[in-house]
Design a protein around this motif. Structure first.
Motif, PDB file in Angstrom:
ATOM      1  N   ILE A 167       0.813  -1.210   0.000  1.00  0.00           N
ATOM      2  CA  ILE A 167       0.000   0.000   0.000  1.00  0.00           C
ATOM      3  C   ILE A 167       0.849   1.264   0.000  1.00  0.00           C
ATOM      4  O   ILE A 167       0.660   2.164  -0.824  1.00  0.00           O
ATOM      5  N   GLU A 168       1.789   1.343   0.907  1.00  0.00           N
ATOM      6  CA  GLU A 168       2.513   2.596   1.102  1.00  0.00           C
ATOM      7  C   GLU A 168       3.463   2.970  -0.036  1.00  0.00           C
ATOM      8  O   GLU A 168       3.553   4.144  -0.388  1.00  0.00           O
ATOM      9  N   PRO A 169       4.189   2.036  -0.639  1.00  0.00           N
ATOM     10  CA  PRO A 169       5.134   2.439  -1.698  1.00  0.00           C
ATOM     11  C   PRO A 169       4.425   3.045  -2.908  1.00  0.00           C
ATOM     12  O   PRO A 169       3.337   2.616  -3.294  1.00  0.00           O
ATOM     13  N   LEU A 170       5.048   4.041  -3.497  1.00  0.00           N
ATOM     14  CA  LEU A 170       4.520   4.689  -4.703  1.00  0.00           C
ATOM     15  C   LEU A 170       5.520   4.482  -5.832  1.00  0.00           C
ATOM     16  O   LEU A 170       6.394   5.320  -6.078  1.00  0.00           O
ATOM     17  N   THR A 171       5.416   3.354  -6.508  1.00  0.00           N
ATOM     18  CA  THR A 171       6.291   3.073  -7.636  1.00  0.00           C
ATOM     19  C   THR A 171       5.903   3.947  -8.819  1.00  0.00           C
ATOM     20  O   THR A 171       4.759   4.402  -8.922  1.00  0.00           O
ATOM     21  N   PRO A 172       6.824   4.201  -9.742  1.00  0.00           N
ATOM     22  CA  PRO A 172       6.527   5.085 -10.869  1.00  0.00           C
ATOM     23  C   PRO A 172       5.468   4.498 -11.798  1.00  0.00           C
ATOM     24  O   PRO A 172       5.320   3.285 -11.929  1.00  0.00           O
ATOM     25  N   LEU A 173       4.719   5.385 -12.448  1.00  0.00           N
ATOM     26  CA  LEU A 173       3.782   4.976 -13.477  1.00  0.00           C
ATOM     27  C   LEU A 173       4.539   4.514 -14.719  1.00  0.00           C
ATOM     28  O   LEU A 173       5.733   4.780 -14.874  1.00  0.00           O
ATOM     29  N   ARG A 174       3.845   3.865 -15.606  1.00  0.00           N
ATOM     30  CA  ARG A 174       4.464   3.358 -16.836  1.00  0.00           C
ATOM     31  C   ARG A 174       4.676   4.467 -17.855  1.00  0.00           C
ATOM     32  O   ARG A 174       5.566   4.385 -18.699  1.00  0.00           O
ATOM     33  N   GLY A 175       3.870   5.508 -17.787  1.00  0.00           N
ATOM     34  CA  GLY A 175       3.948   6.596 -18.763  1.00  0.00           C
ATOM     35  C   GLY A 175       2.848   6.543 -19.791  1.00  0.00           C
ATOM     36  O   GLY A 175       2.991   7.087 -20.893  1.00  0.00           O
ATOM     37  N   CYS A 176       1.718   5.882 -19.453  1.00  0.00           N
ATOM     38  CA  CYS A 176       0.633   5.714 -20.418  1.00  0.00           C
ATOM     39  C   CYS A 176      -0.049   7.025 -20.789  1.00  0.00           C
ATOM     40  O   CYS A 176      -0.760   7.087 -21.810  1.00  0.00           O
ATOM     41  N   PHE A 177       0.153   8.086 -19.988  1.00  0.00           N
ATOM     42  CA  PHE A 177      -0.457   9.380 -20.303  1.00  0.00           C
ATOM     43  C   PHE A 177       0.455  10.271 -21.140  1.00  0.00           C
ATOM     44  O   PHE A 177       0.062  11.375 -21.523  1.00  0.00           O
ATOM     45  N   LYS A 178       1.660   9.812 -21.421  1.00  0.00           N
ATOM     46  CA  LYS A 178       2.558  10.599 -22.262  1.00  0.00           C
ATOM     47  C   LYS A 178       2.020  10.637 -23.696  1.00  0.00           C
ATOM     48  O   LYS A 178       1.494   9.635 -24.190  1.00  0.00           O
ATOM     49  N   PRO A 179       2.148  11.766 -24.382  1.00  0.00           N
ATOM     50  CA  PRO A 179       1.563  11.902 -25.733  1.00  0.00           C
ATOM     51  C   PRO A 179       1.992  10.800 -26.690  1.00  0.00           C
ATOM     52  O   PRO A 179       1.196  10.339 -27.515  1.00  0.00           O
ATOM     53  N   GLU A 180       3.240  10.360 -26.596  1.00  0.00           N
ATOM     54  CA  GLU A 180       3.716   9.351 -27.531  1.00  0.00           C
ATOM     55  C   GLU A 180       3.172   7.961 -27.210  1.00  0.00           C
ATOM     56  O   GLU A 180       3.291   7.052 -28.038  1.00  0.00           O
ATOM     57  N   GLN A 181       2.586   7.761 -26.033  1.00  0.00           N
ATOM     58  CA  GLN A 181       2.063   6.451 -25.665  1.00  0.00           C
ATOM     59  C   GLN A 181       0.544   6.392 -25.641  1.00  0.00           C
ATOM     60  O   GLN A 181      -0.024   5.307 -25.646  1.00  0.00           O
ATOM     61  N   VAL A 182      -0.124   7.525 -25.593  1.00  0.00           N
ATOM     62  CA  VAL A 182      -1.586   7.531 -25.546  1.00  0.00           C
ATOM     63  C   VAL A 182      -2.147   7.059 -26.879  1.00  0.00           C
ATOM     64  O   VAL A 182      -1.670   7.444 -27.955  1.00  0.00           O
ATOM     65  N   SER A 183      -3.173   6.221 -26.817  1.00  0.00           N
ATOM     66  CA  SER A 183      -3.822   5.736 -28.032  1.00  0.00           C
ATOM     67  C   SER A 183      -4.435   6.906 -28.799  1.00  0.00           C
ATOM     68  O   SER A 183      -4.994   7.830 -28.192  1.00  0.00           O
TER      69      SER A 183
END
Length: 440
Positions: free
Chosen positions: A84-100
C-alpha cells in the motif's frame, strides 16, 4: 535511709536459678485465630445478581446518550508497508507518444464537464447522499444525437458456478428498462451461452443491443502490459480474480460501462458518462479498501487502464479470493496518479450504486427481507409508492446485491413493487430501442 540495710538486686539470674526454657510454653487459646481479619469475596451468584443489571443499565444509558461508531479490521503491517505505502513510478501511459490515438486526453481529462459527482464530504448524515444524487439531472432527448454510436455496457457470468436463470435475468430486465436506446449490453462468459433459452430470447428481441461473447483473456490482453503474462490464468472459486481481470480487459478493448451481474439498474447512467469513474465501496471510508468496481466507466484504450495493467504486472501476484485486482488496485493506482500530477478518475458516492452499504439509519432496506409491518423505514423512507423510498430510488443509479444469488425477493416487497414490476411494465411497451440509433 538511716538505720535500714540496703541489699542491691542481682543484675542477672544466679547460677542456681532454674532453666526458663525447661518449662513448657503457655497454652494458646485456639479461639485467638478466629478473630483475625480475612477478606471476604462476594459470591458469584450475588455478583451476577447486582453487577450484571448495573452494567446493562449503564450500557443502555450510554447508547441513548451517545451514538457509537465501531469498526474493527486487522491488516498485517508488513503487507501495508509492501503493498500500500510504496509509490512506484507509473508506466507513462499518459505521455503523448504512448496515448492511443482514439483517446483524446485534452477532452477526457481537462475538457468541460456538465455534471458534478464529487460532493467533497462523506455524506453520512440523514439522506444527504441520496439527495445529492438527485442533483444530477437526466439528459433531455434532444441532447442525444440520433446517430450517435451506442454506449457499451459489459457484464460477466461464470458458467461453471451456476446456470443462468430467471434470477440472473433481472439484471438484463433492469438494463433494457432503464437505459436509453443508444446503449448495448454485452454479456461475457467463460463458456458458450448461446444455447441458453432465456438469453437467446434477448438476442432475438434486441439483435442490435444485446450480444453474447466468450471472454478469451489472452486475446483481450493483446497490446496491453498483460499480454502473454502468466497472470492471465488467475482465477478462484468466487470468480473474484478472473472477474476483476475480465472487467478491466473488456472495458479497455471496447470502452464503456461495467456492471456486475448482481446489480439492478434504477436509472439511465448517461449523465455520468462524461466522467471516467469507479464507485465508493461504502460510506465508512475504509482506509485500504475505499473503492469498488461493481459499477465503473472508462473510455476505450483509457490510459488509466493501461496504468492499471502495468501495476498488476509489476506487483506481487494477487491472493486468491481477494480484492487485490479490484478495490486495492484502484486505490494504489489513484495514489500514483495524484503523486505524479495526473488528474485521477472520479469516485461515485456510495449510494449511487450501493445504498445498502451504510449505517442502519440511512441505508436502503434489505432487498431480501419483507417490508416492516409499521409501513416505515428509517429516516422517513415510507412504504407507499411515491413515498420517500420511491423518491430516493429515482435519484440513485443502481442497487448492488452483493452475490446473494441463493435468496429471492419477497413478493410485495420494495424491490418487487418499485423495481421488478416496473421493469416488466416498461418492457411490455412497444416502440423502445427502435430505428434511428446507430449500430456502431
Amino acid at each position: 535511709m538511716s538505720g535500714v540495710a540496703y541489699t542491691p538486686l542481682p543484675t542477672h539470674a544466679p547460677e542456681s536459678s532454674p532453666d526458663l526454657h525447661a518449662y513448657p510454653p503457655p497454652k494458646r487459646n485456639h479461639h485467638f485465630y478466629t478473630h483475625r481479619w480475612r477478606p471476604r469475596w462476594p459470591r458469584p451468584r450475588s455478583c451476577l445478581k447486582y453487577t450484571a443489571p448495573a452494567v446493562l443499565l449503564v450500557l443502555l444509558l450510554s447508547y441513548l446518550t451517545w451514538e457509537p461508531h465501531i469498526e474493527i479490521a486487522f491488516y498485517l503491517r508488513s503487507w501495508i508497508r509492501q503493498e500500500i505505502e510504496p509509490l512506484t513510478p507509473l508506466r507513462g501511459c499518459f505521455k503523448p507518444e504512448q496515448v492511443s490515438p482514439i483517446y483524446n486526453v485534452s477532452e477526457r481529462l481537462y475538457g468541460p464537464k456538465f455534471t458534478e459527482v464529487h460532493a467533497g464530504m462523506s455524506m453520512r448524515l440523514g439522506l444527504d447522499c441520496y439527495d445529492f444524487a438527485g442533483t444530477i439531472r437526466p439528459l433531455s432527448p434532444s441532447a442525444l444525437a440520433r446517430d450517435r454510436p451506442r454506449t457499451n455496457y459489459h457484464t460477466y457470468w461464470r458458467t461453471d458456478l451456476a446456470p443462468f436463470g430467471e434470477r440472473q435475468e433481472y439484471t438484463l430486465k433492469s438494463f433494457f428498462a432503464t437505459q436509453n436506446p443508444h446503449s448495448r449490453l454485452i454479456m461475457w462468459s467463460n463458456g458458450d451461452l448461446s444455447g441458453n433459452a432465456l438469453l437467446a430470447s434477448y438476442v432475438a428481441r434486441y439483435p442490435d443491443a444485446f450480444e453474447l461473447r466468450v471472454a478469451d483473456v489472452h486475446a483481450l490482453s493483446r497490446g496491453t502490459p498483460l499480454e502473454n503474462s502468466p497472470l492471465l490464468s488467475s482465477r478462484d472459486e468466487k470468480a473474484w480474480l478472473d472477474g476483476d481481470l475480465v472487467r478491466l480487459l473488456v472495458v479497455w478493448r471496447d470502452g464503456g460501462v461495467w456492471v456486475d451481474m448482481d446489480t439492478l439498474l434504477t436509472r439511465d447512467l448517461t449523465p455520468l458518462l462524461e466522467h471516467e469513474f469507479v464507485t465508493q465501496w461504502d460510506c465508512y471510508d475504509k482506509i485500504y479498501q475505499p473503492l469498488n468496481g461493481a459499477l465503473m466507466h472508462f473510455h476505450q484504450h483509457s490510459p488509466y487502464l493501461c496504468e492499471a495493467f502495468h501495476l498488476m504486472t509489476t506487483s506481487t501476484p494477487p491472493r486468491s479470493s481477494s480484492s487485490d485486482w479490484g478495490s486495492i488496485l484502484y486505490l494504489r493506482l489513484w495514489r500514483r496518479l495524484v503523486a505524479e500530477g495526473i488528474p485521477p478518475f472520479k469516485i461515485l458516492p456510495f449510494c449511487f450504486s450501493d445504498g445498502h452499504a451504510c449505517r442502519l439509519d440511512n441505508r436502503l432496506p434489505d432487498p431480501f427481507e419483507p417490508d416492516p409491518s409499521d409501513g416505515h423505514w428509517t429516516s422517513g423512507l415510507t412504504r407507499a409508492d411515491g413515498g420517500g423510498l420511491d423518491r430516493k430510488l429515482s435519484n440513485v443509479f443502481a442497487v448492488h446485491l452483493h452475490n446473494r444469488w441463493e435468496k429471492n425477493f419477497p413478493a410485495g416487497g420494495w424491490v418487487d413493487r418499485l423495481l421488478l414490476r416496473r421493469y416488466e411494465n416498461k418492457l411490455a411497451e412497444e416502440g423502445s430501442w427502435q430505428v434511428g440509433v446507430s449500430k456502431a
